[in-house]
Design a protein around this motif. Structure first.
Motif, PDB file in Angstrom:
ATOM      1  N   GLY A 309      -1.166-104.725   9.323  1.00 47.86           N
ATOM      2  CA  GLY A 309      -0.502-105.548  10.320  1.00 47.86           C
ATOM      3  C   GLY A 309       0.170-104.723  11.391  1.00 47.86           C
ATOM      4  N   TYR A 310       1.096-105.347  12.101  1.00 50.80           N
ATOM      5  CA  TYR A 310       1.761-104.745  13.250  1.00 50.80           C
ATOM      6  C   TYR A 310       3.263-104.992  13.164  1.00 50.80           C
ATOM      7  CZ  TYR A 310      -3.002-104.769  15.022  1.00 50.80           C
ATOM      8  OH  TYR A 310      -4.360-104.575  15.160  1.00 50.80           O
ATOM      9  N   VAL A 311       4.004-104.204  13.914  1.00 48.53           N
ATOM     10  CA  VAL A 311       5.442-104.410  14.044  1.00 48.53           C
ATOM     11  C   VAL A 311       5.731-104.830  15.477  1.00 48.53           C
ATOM     12  CG1 VAL A 311       7.726-103.364  13.962  1.00 48.53           C
ATOM     13  CG2 VAL A 311       6.013-102.759  12.239  1.00 48.53           C
ATOM     14  N   LEU A 312       6.334-106.003  15.623  1.00 44.10           N
ATOM     15  CA  LEU A 312       6.757-106.527  16.927  1.00 44.10           C
ATOM     16  C   LEU A 312       8.233-106.238  17.092  1.00 44.10           C
ATOM     17  CD1 LEU A 312       6.704-108.325  19.490  1.00 44.10           C
ATOM     18  CD2 LEU A 312       6.926-110.305  17.975  1.00 44.10           C
ATOM     19  N   SER A 313       8.599-105.575  18.193  1.00 44.38           N
ATOM     20  CA  SER A 313      10.005-105.237  18.394  1.00 44.38           C
ATOM     21  C   SER A 313      10.412-105.429  19.848  1.00 44.38           C
ATOM     22  CB  SER A 313      10.279-103.784  17.975  1.00 44.38           C
ATOM     23  OG  SER A 313       9.578-102.881  18.809  1.00 44.38           O
ATOM     24  N   ARG A 314      11.704-105.659  20.025  1.00 41.71           N
ATOM     25  CA  ARG A 314      12.327-105.657  21.349  1.00 41.71           C
ATOM     26  C   ARG A 314      13.770-105.254  21.151  1.00 41.71           C
ATOM     27  NH1 ARG A 314      14.959-109.509  24.915  1.00 41.71           N
ATOM     28  NH2 ARG A 314      14.763-108.747  27.051  1.00 41.71           N
ATOM     29  N   ARG A 315      14.130-104.149  21.791  1.00 38.72           N
ATOM     30  CA  ARG A 315      15.438-103.522  21.588  1.00 38.72           C
ATOM     31  C   ARG A 315      15.629-103.251  20.097  1.00 38.72           C
ATOM     32  NH1 ARG A 315      17.355-102.946  26.516  1.00 38.72           N
ATOM     33  NH2 ARG A 315      17.102-104.570  28.080  1.00 38.72           N
ATOM     34  N   ILE A 316      16.641-103.824  19.432  1.00 39.34           N
ATOM     35  CA  ILE A 316      16.870-103.479  18.023  1.00 39.34           C
ATOM     36  C   ILE A 316      16.244-104.488  17.070  1.00 39.34           C
ATOM     37  CG2 ILE A 316      19.016-102.245  18.533  1.00 39.34           C
ATOM     38  CD1 ILE A 316      20.535-104.707  17.478  1.00 39.34           C
ATOM     39  N   ALA A 317      15.690-105.580  17.584  1.00 35.34           N
ATOM     40  CA  ALA A 317      15.078-106.592  16.727  1.00 35.34           C
ATOM     41  C   ALA A 317      13.630-106.222  16.436  1.00 35.34           C
ATOM     42  CB  ALA A 317      15.144-107.962  17.387  1.00 35.34           C
ATOM     43  N   ALA A 318      13.196-106.458  15.194  1.00 32.00           N
ATOM     44  CA  ALA A 318      11.822-106.133  14.816  1.00 32.00           C
ATOM     45  C   ALA A 318      11.358-107.068  13.713  1.00 32.00           C
ATOM     46  CB  ALA A 318      11.716-104.687  14.349  1.00 32.00           C
ATOM     47  N   GLN A 319      10.052-107.337  13.685  1.00 33.56           N
ATOM     48  CA  GLN A 319       9.473-108.159  12.631  1.00 33.56           C
ATOM     49  C   GLN A 319       8.030-107.732  12.388  1.00 33.56           C
ATOM     50  OE1 GLN A 319       9.667-111.890  15.214  1.00 33.56           O
ATOM     51  NE2 GLN A 319       7.744-112.275  14.112  1.00 33.56           N
ATOM     52  N   LEU A 320       7.556-107.948  11.163  1.00 35.41           N
ATOM     53  CA  LEU A 320       6.188-107.620  10.797  1.00 35.41           C
ATOM     54  C   LEU A 320       5.267-108.772  11.176  1.00 35.41           C
ATOM     55  CD1 LEU A 320       4.284-105.614   9.316  1.00 35.41           C
ATOM     56  CD2 LEU A 320       4.717-106.929   7.235  1.00 35.41           C
TER      57      LEU A 320
END
Length: 336
Positions: A309-320
């Motif tokens: 899968g992938y990691v989606l992030s923006r600034r300090i937030a992230a999710q798989l």
């Protein structure tokens, strides 16, 4: 010391097998464990030798390299690097091989001499080492259905990847609606493959796909694929962005550069930019991801190798993001 990468060379030409095997043996950390003259012998050797990576000739009598590759990806997926002639038919076969799941496709030397192999040795060695242990899967057997029309929120999508990203791009673009977000792609394809890939994609996907050119408006419903060669591609301004081609030196050995594209969309669009990195195995792309992060853009990068899968992030937030949810996640980011 890490164990060497075990390579099986498959080519119907005795001369090509000998030259390629000899070239590969000169790469530190690579060991040629065998060579086969076709699919039948290769099947037996795979069982006996358990190679980490296979090099495979596209144009073989009997069972062709493409047919054997399809069999491998269905029955025993493993990293495969293809070799093909520098012809129009060779380009079509190369793109088909990449769609089926090959890691890369190299042109066969015009003259079968060791010096010709020396020209591609560094890149070939890099690909082989990166391929060891890489997750590979066969092409989708079910037809991908485009998503419903998009209620676009104004975000621009920039994508970067190696030749090995071809399969993922086919899957992703096949899932996009005809009015997809404006999408600019830098993929490290071999010379002569970009046009063939566009033709192949145009047959199967809903959005319009074109070769990027200087001065083009970046518009919804269009995918722009940067041509390999003498220029980098950037997005100038946002909204109402324009493509610009920059005749600058290669970055991390690549031109066009993923990092330059990513940095340009981060500067132009900031939080309205999405950068997707599809399995780049080199330095190109790393600096671009940092620029996107600094600009407050959305970043999507491959998860660790053991996670599909992938990691989606923006600034300090992230999710798989699971691999099969990537198109849906991107469209959600681009929807009102």
């Amino acid at each position: 010391m890490a164990a060497p990468v075990k390579v099986l060379v498959v080519d119907d030409s005795l001369t090509m097998r000998a030259l390629l095997s000899g070239a590969l043996e000169r790469i530190p950390g690579v060991a040629v464990v065998g060579s086969a003259d076709g699919a039948d012998e290769a099947r037996t050797m795979c069982e006996q030798l358990s190679p980490d990576v296979m090099t495979l000739d596209v144009e073989m009598p009997g069972i062709s390299g493409i047919e054997y590759l399809a069999e491998i990806m269905e029955k025993r997926p493993m990293p495969v690097i293809m070799f093909s002639t520098r012809t129009e038919a060779g380009a079509e076969a190369s793109v088909e091989a990449l769609r089926l799941g090959a890691i890369d496709c190299f042109p066969k030397p015009k003259v079968a001499v060791a010096a010709e192999f020396d020209k591609i040795l560094a890149k070939l060695g890099k690909r082989i080492k990166a391929a060891k242990g890489a997750a590979v899967k066969g092409a989708a057997t079910t037809k991908v259905v485009p998503a419903p029309p998009l209620d676009w929120n104004g975000r621009v999508l920039a994508i970067g990847g190696e030749a090995a990203a071809t399969q993922a791009l086919f899957d992703l673009f096949g899932s996009l609606p005809a009015n997809c977000p404006p999408t600019v792609v830098v993929q490290h394809l071999g010379a002569g493959l970009a046009g063939t890939m566009i033709d192949k994609l145009a047959e199967t996907i809903a959005p319009r796909i074109v070769l990027a050119e200087d001065g083009m408006a970046v518009e919804q419903g269009t995918i722009y694929l940067a041509p390999p060669g003498d220029h980098h591609v950037v997005v100038d301004g946002w909204p109402n962005g324009t493509l610009r081609m920059l005749p600058r030196d290669p970055v991390a050995g690549e031109r066009p550069s993923i990092s330059i594209l990513f940095a340009s969309v981060a500067k132009a669009a900031g939080a309205e930019a999405i950068g997707l990195l599809l399995g780049a195995d080199g330095e190109d792309g790393d600096a671009g991801i940092r620029a996107l992060q600094a600009g407050g853009s959305y970043c999507i990068v491959p998860a660790e190798k053991r996670v599909d899968g992938y990691v989606l992030s923006r600034r300090i937030a992230a999710q798989l993001v699971p691999a099969d949810q990537l198109p849906r996640s991107i469209l959600k980011l681009c929807s009102k």
